[in-house]
Design an enzyme around this catalytic site. Structure first.
Site, PDB file in Angstrom:
ATOM      1  N   ASN A  53      53.141  54.412  15.406  1.00 21.47           N
ATOM      2  CA  ASN A  53      53.997  53.531  16.225  1.00 21.47           C
ATOM      3  C   ASN A  53      55.397  53.447  15.629  1.00 21.47           C
ATOM      4  OD1 ASN A  53      52.641  52.119  18.616  1.00 21.47           O
ATOM      5  ND2 ASN A  53      51.048  52.113  17.051  1.00 21.47           N
ATOM      6  N   ASP A  91      46.807  36.993  17.986  1.00 20.44           N
ATOM      7  CA  ASP A  91      47.010  37.696  19.269  1.00 20.44           C
ATOM      8  C   ASP A  91      47.157  36.734  20.448  1.00 20.44           C
ATOM      9  OD1 ASP A  91      46.668  40.096  17.820  1.00 20.44           O
ATOM     10  OD2 ASP A  91      44.519  40.121  18.201  1.00 20.44           O
ATOM     11  N   HIS A 103      49.201  45.562  19.991  1.00 18.01           N
ATOM     12  CA  HIS A 103      47.744  45.439  19.867  1.00 18.01           C
ATOM     13  C   HIS A 103      47.084  46.452  20.815  1.00 18.01           C
ATOM     14  CE1 HIS A 103      43.932  43.586  18.960  1.00 18.01           C
ATOM     15  NE2 HIS A 103      43.648  43.704  20.249  1.00 18.01           N
ATOM     16  N   LEU A 156      48.226  45.052   9.047  1.00 15.16           N
ATOM     17  CA  LEU A 156      46.918  44.392   9.049  1.00 15.16           C
ATOM     18  C   LEU A 156      46.821  43.267   8.020  1.00 15.16           C
ATOM     19  CD1 LEU A 156      44.776  47.633   9.557  1.00 15.16           C
ATOM     20  CD2 LEU A 156      45.773  46.123  11.283  1.00 15.16           C
ATOM     21  N   ASN A 209      54.224  42.182  17.981  1.00 13.17           N
ATOM     22  CA  ASN A 209      53.061  42.924  17.494  1.00 13.17           C
ATOM     23  C   ASN A 209      52.570  43.859  18.598  1.00 13.17           C
ATOM     24  OD1 ASN A 209      50.725  43.479  15.794  1.00 13.17           O
ATOM     25  ND2 ASN A 209      49.544  42.185  17.191  1.00 13.17           N
ATOM     26  N   GLY A 242      51.372  54.919  10.707  1.00 11.67           N
ATOM     27  CA  GLY A 242      52.744  54.744  11.174  1.00 11.67           C
ATOM     28  C   GLY A 242      53.128  55.561  12.402  1.00 11.67           C
TER      29      GLY A 242
HETATM   30  C1  GAR Z   1      47.612  50.904  16.248  1.00  6.13           C
HETATM   31  O1  GAR Z   1      46.622  51.347  17.141  1.00  6.13           O
HETATM   32  C2  GAR Z   1      47.927  49.447  16.493  1.00  6.13           C
HETATM   33  O2  GAR Z   1      47.863  49.092  17.831  1.00  6.13           O
HETATM   34  C3  GAR Z   1      46.818  48.790  15.705  1.00  6.13           C
HETATM   35  O3  GAR Z   1      46.735  49.551  14.516  1.00  6.13           O
HETATM   36  C4  GAR Z   1      47.090  50.904  14.812  1.00  6.13           C
HETATM   37  C5  GAR Z   1      48.122  51.378  13.816  1.00  6.13           C
HETATM   38  O4  GAR Z   1      48.394  52.753  13.984  1.00  6.13           O
HETATM   39  N1  GAR Z   1      47.093  47.403  15.445  1.00  6.13           N
HETATM   40  C6  GAR Z   1      46.156  46.456  15.495  1.00  6.13           C
HETATM   41  O5  GAR Z   1      44.977  46.689  15.680  1.00  6.13           O
HETATM   42  C7  GAR Z   1      46.661  45.030  15.260  1.00  6.13           C
HETATM   43  N2  GAR Z   1      45.675  44.082  15.621  1.00  6.13           N
HETATM   44  P1  GAR Z   1      49.726  53.415  13.419  1.00  6.13           P
HETATM   45  O6  GAR Z   1      49.835  53.027  11.942  1.00  6.13           O
HETATM   46  O7  GAR Z   1      49.502  54.894  13.594  1.00  6.13           O
HETATM   47  O8  GAR Z   1      50.890  52.903  14.231  1.00  6.13           O
END
Ligand code: GAR
Length: 208
Positions: free
Chosen positions: A14, A151, A110, A91, A108, A12
């Site tokens: 982001n 995507d 990515h 995910l 989203n 989390g």
């Molecule tokens: C992030 O790097 C995000 O971009 C990626 O998962 C991570 C989650 O981190 N998402 C993907 O790969 C989607 N295809 P977080 O839980 O620390 O935000």
């Protein structure tokens, strides 16, 4: 005030960037109404709690089949009538009904420059492993609207990040988060909350 619902699966960071940006005014006219996780151990749920944001876990493990899980997940989403759904490291493949219902209202983040290093199987650390394997010199992150593909939806924002010779997937992941993801995700939400994003014929225009 734009009602934002954030879907998460893991750490989390982001989500935290969005929370901090609302607090310090980088995102205006938006509030997070709920955080939904598919994983009850996601640290993101802790972050929500610490910030007084309601958190819900809807885990596929608690349902006998995918259909029942999707129904429960959609019910949980609809409860808050969100204006915008943010997938922040979520995910789970979304139910088609949700994509139709929230057309151009799901975004989203990515961790690559789409259309490179994206699509089925490209998520989290795997993206950075592939980037290093291929030897590209520049990577980055993308915020896009979600459509029926993986995507493939209209791109709202992108930011490049340098790949260094001695990077490991983890080091690169951290740099992409710090320099790109935590910047463009709040930025995109602010633009949407303030009516600055227009989608036409599958492409986004930002009215800056
Ligand atoms: C992030 O790097 C995000 O971009 C990626 O998962 C991570 C989650 O981190 N998402 C993907 O790969 C989607 N295809 P977080 O839980 O620390 O935000």
């Amino acid at each position: 005030m734009l009602k934002v619902l954030v879907c998460v699966s893991g750490g989390g960071t982001n989500l935290q960037a969005v929370i901090d940006s609302i607090k310090d005014g980088r995102i205006k006219n938006a509030e997070i109404v709920r955080v939904i996780s598919n994983n009850k151990n996601a640290y993101a749920l802790e972050r929500a709690k610490e910030n007084g944001i309601p958190g819900t876990c809807v885990s596929p493990k608690d349902y006998g089949c995918r259909e029942d899980f999707h129904k429960a997940f959609l019910d949980a989403l609809r409860e808050d009538a969100p204006d915008l759904i943010v997938l922040a490291g979520f995910l789970v493949v979304l139910p088609e009904e949700m994509i139709r219902e929230y057309k151009n209202r799901i975004i989203n983040i990515h961790p690559s420059l789409i259309p490179s290093f994206c699509g089925t199987g490209y998520y989290g650390l795997k993206v950075h492993e592939k980037v290093l394997e291929r030897g590209v010199k520049i990577t980055g992150a993308t915020v896009h609207f979600v459509d029926e593909g993986t995507d493939t939806g209209p791109i709202i924002a992108q930011k490049p990040v340098q790949v260094n010779e001695d990077d490991t997937p983890k080091i690169l992941q951290k740099r992409v988060m710090e320099e790109a993801e935590w910047v463009i995700l709040p930025q995109a939400i602010d633009w949407i909350a303030n009516g600055m994003v227009e989608v036409k014929e599958g492409r986004c225009r930002v009215l800056a």
